[in-house]
Motif scaffolding. Sequence first.
Motif, short mmCIF file in Angstrom:
data_model
loop_
_atom_site.label_atom_id
_atom_site.label_comp_id
_atom_site.label_asym_id
_atom_site.label_seq_id
_atom_site.Cartn_x
_atom_site.Cartn_y
_atom_site.Cartn_z
N GLY A 15 0.81 -1.22 0.00
CA GLY A 15 0.00 0.00 0.00
C GLY A 15 0.84 1.27 0.00
O GLY A 15 2.03 1.26 -0.36
N GLY A 16 0.22 2.36 0.44
CA GLY A 16 0.82 3.69 0.38
C GLY A 16 2.17 3.79 1.07
O GLY A 16 3.18 4.18 0.47
N ILE A 17 2.22 3.41 2.34
CA ILE A 17 3.47 3.65 3.08
C ILE A 17 4.54 2.62 2.70
O ILE A 17 5.74 2.91 2.77
N SER A 52 -1.15 -9.47 -0.37
CA SER A 52 -2.23 -10.42 -0.08
C SER A 52 -3.26 -10.40 -1.21
O SER A 52 -4.14 -11.25 -1.28
N SER A 53 -3.15 -9.41 -2.11
CA SER A 53 -4.11 -9.30 -3.21
C SER A 53 -3.73 -10.23 -4.37
O SER A 53 -4.55 -11.00 -4.85
N THR A 85 0.92 -3.24 6.78
CA THR A 85 -0.53 -3.46 6.70
C THR A 85 -1.23 -2.49 7.68
O THR A 85 -0.56 -1.84 8.49
N HIS A 118 -1.28 -5.96 12.23
CA HIS A 118 0.14 -6.02 12.61
C HIS A 118 0.45 -7.24 13.48
O HIS A 118 1.48 -7.89 13.32
N GLU A 137 5.21 -1.33 11.18
CA GLU A 137 4.63 0.02 11.19
C GLU A 137 3.92 0.33 12.51
O GLU A 137 3.48 -0.56 13.23
N LYS A 138 3.79 1.61 12.79
CA LYS A 138 3.02 2.09 13.93
C LYS A 138 1.54 2.07 13.55
O LYS A 138 1.25 2.08 12.35
N ALA A 139 0.61 2.13 14.48
CA ALA A 139 0.80 1.75 15.87
C ALA A 139 1.15 0.25 15.90
O ALA A 139 0.61 -0.53 15.12
N TRP A 199 9.21 6.17 12.93
CA TRP A 199 10.34 6.75 12.18
C TRP A 199 10.83 8.07 12.75
O TRP A 199 12.03 8.36 12.75
N ARG A 226 -9.10 2.60 6.30
CA ARG A 226 -8.48 2.23 7.57
C ARG A 226 -8.51 3.36 8.61
O ARG A 226 -8.40 3.10 9.80
N ASP A 241 -3.63 6.01 14.85
CA ASP A 241 -2.94 6.44 13.64
C ASP A 241 -2.14 7.72 13.82
O ASP A 241 -0.98 7.81 13.42
N TYR A 268 1.79 9.77 17.44
CA TYR A 268 2.88 10.75 17.29
C TYR A 268 2.84 11.78 18.41
O TYR A 268 3.89 12.22 18.89
N MET A 290 12.24 8.08 5.93
CA MET A 290 12.00 6.76 6.55
C MET A 290 13.29 5.93 6.58
O MET A 290 13.35 4.89 7.23
#
Length: 462
Positions: free
Chosen positions: A77-79, A109-110, A150, A155, A172-174, A201, A246, A259, A263, A405
């Motif tokens: 995905g995006g990140i 997974s797609s 994801t 996670h 990734e966070k969280a 990051w 999400r 999300d 931070y 990152m």
Amino acid sequence: MQAKVGGGSERGRPAVASQHHDVKAIYPTALEGLRCPLFQQLYPTLLSPQTTHLSSTFPTINMASPKTIRWGILATGGIAQTFTKDLLVDPTTRGVKHIKHTVVAASSSSSQERAQAFLKDVGAPSDAKAYGSYEDLVKNPDIDIVYIATPHSHHYQNAMLCLEAGKNVLCEKAFTVNAAQTRALAEKAKEKNLFLMEAVWTRYFPLSVYVREQIESGRIGPIARVFADNSMATNPEETWSDGKHRMVNPELAGGALLDLGIYSLTWVFQTLYHTQPENARQPPKVLAALKNYEPTGAADESSTIVLSFPRSKEAGGEAHAIATTSLRVATTPGGKDDVPGIRIQGPGGEIQVFPPAYRPTRTRIVLKDGTVEDKDWPQPGPGKGSGWRNGFGGGSNAEGEGHGMFWEADEAASALVDGRKEGKYESLAESILIMEVMDEVRKQGNLTYPDKIETTKYPTPL
Ligand SMILES: NC(=O)C1=CN([C@@H]2O[C@H](COP(=O)(O)OP(=O)(O)OC[C@H]3O[C@@H](n4cnc5c(N)ncnc54)[C@H](OP(=O)(O)O)[C@@H]3O)[C@@H](O)[C@H]2O)C=CC1
Ligand SMILES: O=C1OC[C@@H](O)[C@H](O)[C@H]1O
């Protein structure tokens, strides 16, 4: 009085990426460096006056060849895109010479085709493998570490899959949906002797290192109070009208807290908690107000957290923080970075950090005597950067910058080289404590997610 000081870069001047002093000017060779008085005092017998080459003393260290860490990317995905593009930026562009990164595989997974297209888009080496399932990825014996990208809801299951397969993990966070899940992952990593780190990051930016150093130097005195906001005016009903995204979907652990609020809490913890000596760090008391996002029922649209950190009298006594986050209102309404979303206050003055809290590039120190020190912290880059643009909250990389990152990736890679099992600027215990704070906020605000994503039972189909 307006002062401009070294480190970072002064406003309007070229970027200085590294915090390091010019050691080379003082000790032109590594051998001369090791003969410096401090090193000699610490290790008097290590070098004899006859030593002429480091290789005779440290035969296993080849200073000329960096170690290459081989990454597997879980999700496309995006990140995942942004991270992987940053990962493939040459580390020497930021002064890092002891490690390199490569991507040996990605999984979606797609479909396998999606993983293949991802590898092409990010510019991965042509022999990198594409998998159509996460289960296949973790079987690849050439992967040193997996980066998990994801949604938060996934996670725990994804990280368990990697750890069970013997893979080191940057997640990734969280980190997870709740503290129990992070605790279970930490135990599994320990049992398997694997590296595990939450991908917060921001902690690894030179800007964050600088802020923590300013606090530790005591120049504004013991920190008494911190304000930390990370909020975006997203117009959620319009942007995510079907409720499936999400950011608002309870099935994906949606809401501001996990999300964005992570931070705000990161800034509170890295300034008020992490800067304390390890044996003096104590968990805070927490008081929270949480406003639910009505259209999807179980996701916070705003959370406000008051924290009180116990401290000895000598360390300045009890310290307070207010951490806020929202999907409805923004830290900076006009999208400009003119409001300091983070304010770290001591009796001698305050340190201000300008938005966005997750990727700040500007700090200001204001001292009681009126001194103002401004610094810019542009991200170093390859001249192209990751091309990142925040789709819903505003913000983008400046021309030529990386996204930033790579700092966390460098830390994960360095830990693998050094044999460390945790990130150096946020231990697993600290990640767990922050998850506990978020659990408490959700408890006080009556927010729970579906059982299947709160459970520690592995495997649980999602
Ligand atoms: N550090 C940072 O700056 C940022 C961190 N993040 C974090 O990264 C994670 C992912 O965010 P982001 O990349 O924006 O999310 P995206 O929705 O863009 O991507 C998530 C990916 O996860 C995979 N996935 C697996 N199961 C699901 C599912 N049920 N629903 C949706 N996606 C699924 C998909 O990849 P595939 O189909 O290939 O399996 C999907 O593309 C989050 O935890 C978020 O907090 C996000 C943005 C910025
Ligand atoms: O980590 C993040 O930082 C940037 C935000 O846009 C994003 O929602 C969040 O996941």
